[in-house]
Design a protein around this motif. Structure first.
Motif, short mmCIF file in Angstrom:
data_model
loop_
_atom_site.label_atom_id
_atom_site.label_comp_id
_atom_site.label_asym_id
_atom_site.label_seq_id
_atom_site.Cartn_x
_atom_site.Cartn_y
_atom_site.Cartn_z
N ILE A 229 43.42 -26.65 31.13
CA ILE A 229 42.08 -27.23 31.00
C ILE A 229 41.49 -26.88 29.64
O ILE A 229 40.98 -27.76 28.93
N LEU A 230 41.59 -25.62 29.25
CA LEU A 230 41.06 -25.19 27.95
C LEU A 230 41.76 -25.92 26.81
O LEU A 230 41.11 -26.38 25.86
N ASN A 231 43.07 -26.06 26.91
CA ASN A 231 43.82 -26.75 25.86
C ASN A 231 43.45 -28.23 25.78
O ASN A 231 43.37 -28.79 24.69
N SER A 232 43.21 -28.86 26.92
CA SER A 232 42.79 -30.27 26.93
C SER A 232 41.44 -30.44 26.24
O SER A 232 41.24 -31.40 25.48
N ILE A 233 40.54 -29.53 26.49
CA ILE A 233 39.22 -29.59 25.84
C ILE A 233 39.37 -29.37 24.33
O ILE A 233 38.75 -30.07 23.53
N VAL B 278 38.11 -32.24 21.64
CA VAL B 278 37.04 -31.97 20.67
C VAL B 278 37.60 -31.70 19.27
O VAL B 278 36.84 -31.55 18.32
N LYS B 279 38.90 -31.69 19.18
CA LYS B 279 39.58 -31.48 17.88
C LYS B 279 39.18 -30.15 17.24
O LYS B 279 38.70 -30.11 16.11
N ILE B 280 39.36 -29.09 18.03
CA ILE B 280 39.07 -27.75 17.54
C ILE B 280 40.40 -27.06 17.26
O ILE B 280 41.27 -27.02 18.13
N SER B 281 40.54 -26.51 16.07
CA SER B 281 41.82 -25.87 15.72
C SER B 281 41.84 -24.43 16.10
O SER B 281 40.90 -23.79 16.38
N LEU C 15 30.89 -24.34 29.39
CA LEU C 15 31.86 -25.16 28.65
C LEU C 15 31.85 -26.62 29.10
O LEU C 15 31.81 -27.52 28.25
N PHE C 16 31.88 -26.87 30.38
CA PHE C 16 31.95 -28.24 30.86
C PHE C 16 30.74 -29.05 30.41
O PHE C 16 30.87 -30.19 29.97
N LYS C 17 29.57 -28.46 30.47
CA LYS C 17 28.35 -29.15 30.04
C LYS C 17 28.37 -29.39 28.53
O LYS C 17 27.97 -30.45 28.05
N ALA C 18 28.86 -28.42 27.78
CA ALA C 18 28.95 -28.58 26.32
C ALA C 18 29.89 -29.73 25.96
O ALA C 18 29.60 -30.49 25.03
N MET D 24 37.77 -38.13 32.31
CA MET D 24 38.25 -37.85 30.95
C MET D 24 39.62 -37.16 30.97
O MET D 24 40.14 -36.81 29.92
N GLU D 25 40.16 -36.95 32.17
CA GLU D 25 41.46 -36.30 32.37
C GLU D 25 41.49 -34.85 31.87
O GLU D 25 42.50 -34.37 31.38
N ILE D 26 40.35 -34.17 32.03
CA ILE D 26 40.25 -32.76 31.66
C ILE D 26 40.58 -31.88 32.87
O ILE D 26 41.26 -30.87 32.74
N ILE D 27 40.05 -32.26 34.02
CA ILE D 27 40.26 -31.47 35.24
C ILE D 27 40.63 -32.39 36.40
O ILE D 27 40.49 -33.61 36.31
#
Length: 160
Positions: free
Chosen positions: A149-153, A157-160, A77-80, A103-106
């Motif tokens: 973390i998952l919610n931030s990603i 990425v604007k995934i619904s 996931l992180f690499k993607a 990027m304030e993800i982790i």
């Protein structure tokens, strides 16, 4: 959006889906155990859990799903996410983590704590009751952080 961006977005979406699946199963196992035990668990509760085939299966599921979630996030996931953002991923993992922190993800230090916990799980915890109790309690405490973390990603990425 370029073709590559769409491909990378799909990779993020696929890895997010897998990660959320592990998180859901982890959470479901905790919910099942919380019907009879409250977290953090103590030595007496752990002894009861070990005596119950069903409860022991839930605790094993927690440990397994936490490990799988960590692996999926760290290895895929992180690499993607960085590929989606147009970043180079041909660099040491610490640099990848530092970029995600920018990027304030982790939080890199918190991620390493979670990774250390995952690495402890890789060793045989069954012969050490205190270690097993500490692991279950630490996983219980960390699941919100993993979900954040998952919610931030997902938002990035604007995934619904």
């Amino acid at each position: 959006m370029g073709n590559k961006t769409l491909v990378y977005k799909q990779k993020v979406a696929d890895n997010l889906s897998e990660s959320y699946k592990h998180l859901l199963r982890l959470e479901n196992a905790f919910v099942a155990l919380q019907k009879n035990y409250s977290f953090p668990i103590d030595k007496d509760s752990f002894a009861d859990i070990v005596e119950s085939v069903e409860c022991l299966a839930y605790s094993d599921q927690i440990i397994y799903r936490f490990s799988k979630l960590q692996d999926c996030m760290g290895a895929k996931l992180f690499k993607a996410v960085l590929l989606y953002e147009g970043e180079n991923i041909d660099k040491p993992f610490l640099d990848i983590l530092n970029q995600l922190e920018k990027m304030e993800i982790i939080d890199v230090d918190e991620w390493f704590e979670l990774r250390d916990l995952r690495n402890e799980i890789a060793h045989d915890y069954e012969d050490n009751e205190e270690l097993a109790i500490n692991m279950l309690n630490a996983i219980f405490k960390s699941k919100k952080e993993l979900e954040d973390i998952l919610n931030s990603i997902k938002i990035l990425v604007k995934i619904s």
